[in-house]
Design an enzyme around this catalytic site. Structure first.
Site, PDB file in Angstrom:
ATOM      1  N   SER A 204     -62.979  -2.649 -33.058  1.00  0.00           N
ATOM      2  CA  SER A 204     -61.959  -3.363 -33.838  1.00  0.00           C
ATOM      3  C   SER A 204     -61.919  -2.779 -35.243  1.00  0.00           C
ATOM      4  O   SER A 204     -62.925  -2.257 -35.743  1.00  0.00           O
ATOM      5  CB  SER A 204     -62.305  -4.850 -33.903  1.00  0.00           C
ATOM      6  OG  SER A 204     -61.629  -5.496 -34.964  1.00  0.00           O
TER       7      SER A 204
ATOM      8  N   TYR B  58     -68.830 -11.100 -36.158  1.00  0.00           N
ATOM      9  CA  TYR B  58     -68.023 -10.218 -35.304  1.00  0.00           C
ATOM     10  C   TYR B  58     -67.882  -8.841 -35.945  1.00  0.00           C
ATOM     11  O   TYR B  58     -68.065  -7.807 -35.284  1.00  0.00           O
ATOM     12  CB  TYR B  58     -66.645 -10.851 -35.077  1.00  0.00           C
ATOM     13  CG  TYR B  58     -65.732 -10.042 -34.182  1.00  0.00           C
ATOM     14  CD1 TYR B  58     -65.800 -10.172 -32.804  1.00  0.00           C
ATOM     15  CD2 TYR B  58     -64.798  -9.157 -34.724  1.00  0.00           C
ATOM     16  CE1 TYR B  58     -64.959  -9.436 -31.969  1.00  0.00           C
ATOM     17  CE2 TYR B  58     -63.964  -8.414 -33.907  1.00  0.00           C
ATOM     18  CZ  TYR B  58     -64.041  -8.567 -32.530  1.00  0.00           C
ATOM     19  OH  TYR B  58     -63.214  -7.832 -31.718  1.00  0.00           O
TER      20      TYR B  58
END
Length: 226
Positions: free
Chosen positions: A143, A156
């Site tokens: 990501s 995350y």
């Protein structure tokens, strides 16, 4: 013949979103697919979609990727069933908010366990079979938060940054064994984790290209959609 004809591909987080889309696309490209995930009912939905679209029977292995014993048993079962593993897509993830100040130690550890330790455990488990075959294609889903962070998503972001470093390390360690390890950043997808974004099926051609890279192909790289 499809780009993945006669290949065996393991896809984690296969019950929904990108994992489901990749499972269908890989099977359509000729692969036999192994579906990993924690929710058996969701895996069964994916297996049905694979069967309806491709006629192929997917292997369902209910697995918590953060549990080493479950991971080892799942990989052993996949090898018993297909006698090989050619490709693994480390897609399973949790995307939960929390600033550094807000996160409890348990919340932090849970996200690291699934988003970073899970890919480590799965990769470690498949490497002996890939080394024996002198062939392997490992794709880790990352990501943009891995490099720019994002307020409110501390665990995350940190996990994905760690996954990128792990990928480059693996690429360096495994290239002599015919194993290519790359990152893929699909951008924002419309999944259970995110209400808006692209249809996951749009990005699966990129995954197929990474899964079918030729001998001596790129390794330790990051590919982004678009």
């Amino acid at each position: 013949m499809g780009a993945l004809q006669d290949r065996v591909a393991i896809i984690s987080g296969a019950g929904t979103g990108l994992g489901r889309a990749a499972s269908i696309s890989f099977a359509s490209a000729g692969a036999d697919v192994v579906l990993l995930g924690r929710r058996k009912a969701k895996l069964e939905e994916t297996a049905l979609a694979v069967k309806e679209r491709t006629g192929k029977e997917a292997l369902i292995l209910q697995t918590d990727v953060s549990d080493e014993a479950q991971v080892q048993e799942a990989i052993a079962a996949a090898i018993r069933h297909f006698n090989r593993i050619d490709v693994i897509v480390n897609n399973a993830a949790v995307f939960e908010p929390g600033t550094v100040l807000e996160l409890t130690s348990n919340e932090w550890q849970n996200q690291i366990a699934i988003n970073l330790t899970g890919p480590f455990l799965l990769t470690k488990a498949v490497l002996p079979a890939m080394r024996k075959a002198k062939y392997g294609r490992i794709i880790n889903i990352t990501s943009g938060l891995s490099w720019n962070g994002a307020g409110g998503y501390a665990a995350y972001s940190a996990a994905k940054a760690g996954l990128e470093s792990l990928t480059r390390t693996l690429a360096d360690e495994e290239h002599e064994h015919g194993i290519l390890v790359n990152l893929y950043n699909p951008g924002t997808l419309r999944t259970e984790m995110h209400a808006t974004g692209k249809d996951p099926a749009i990005v699966t051609p990129d995954l197929i290209r990474l899964a079918s890279l030729p001998i001596g192909g790129p390794t330790g790289t990051i590919v982004s959609y678009g």
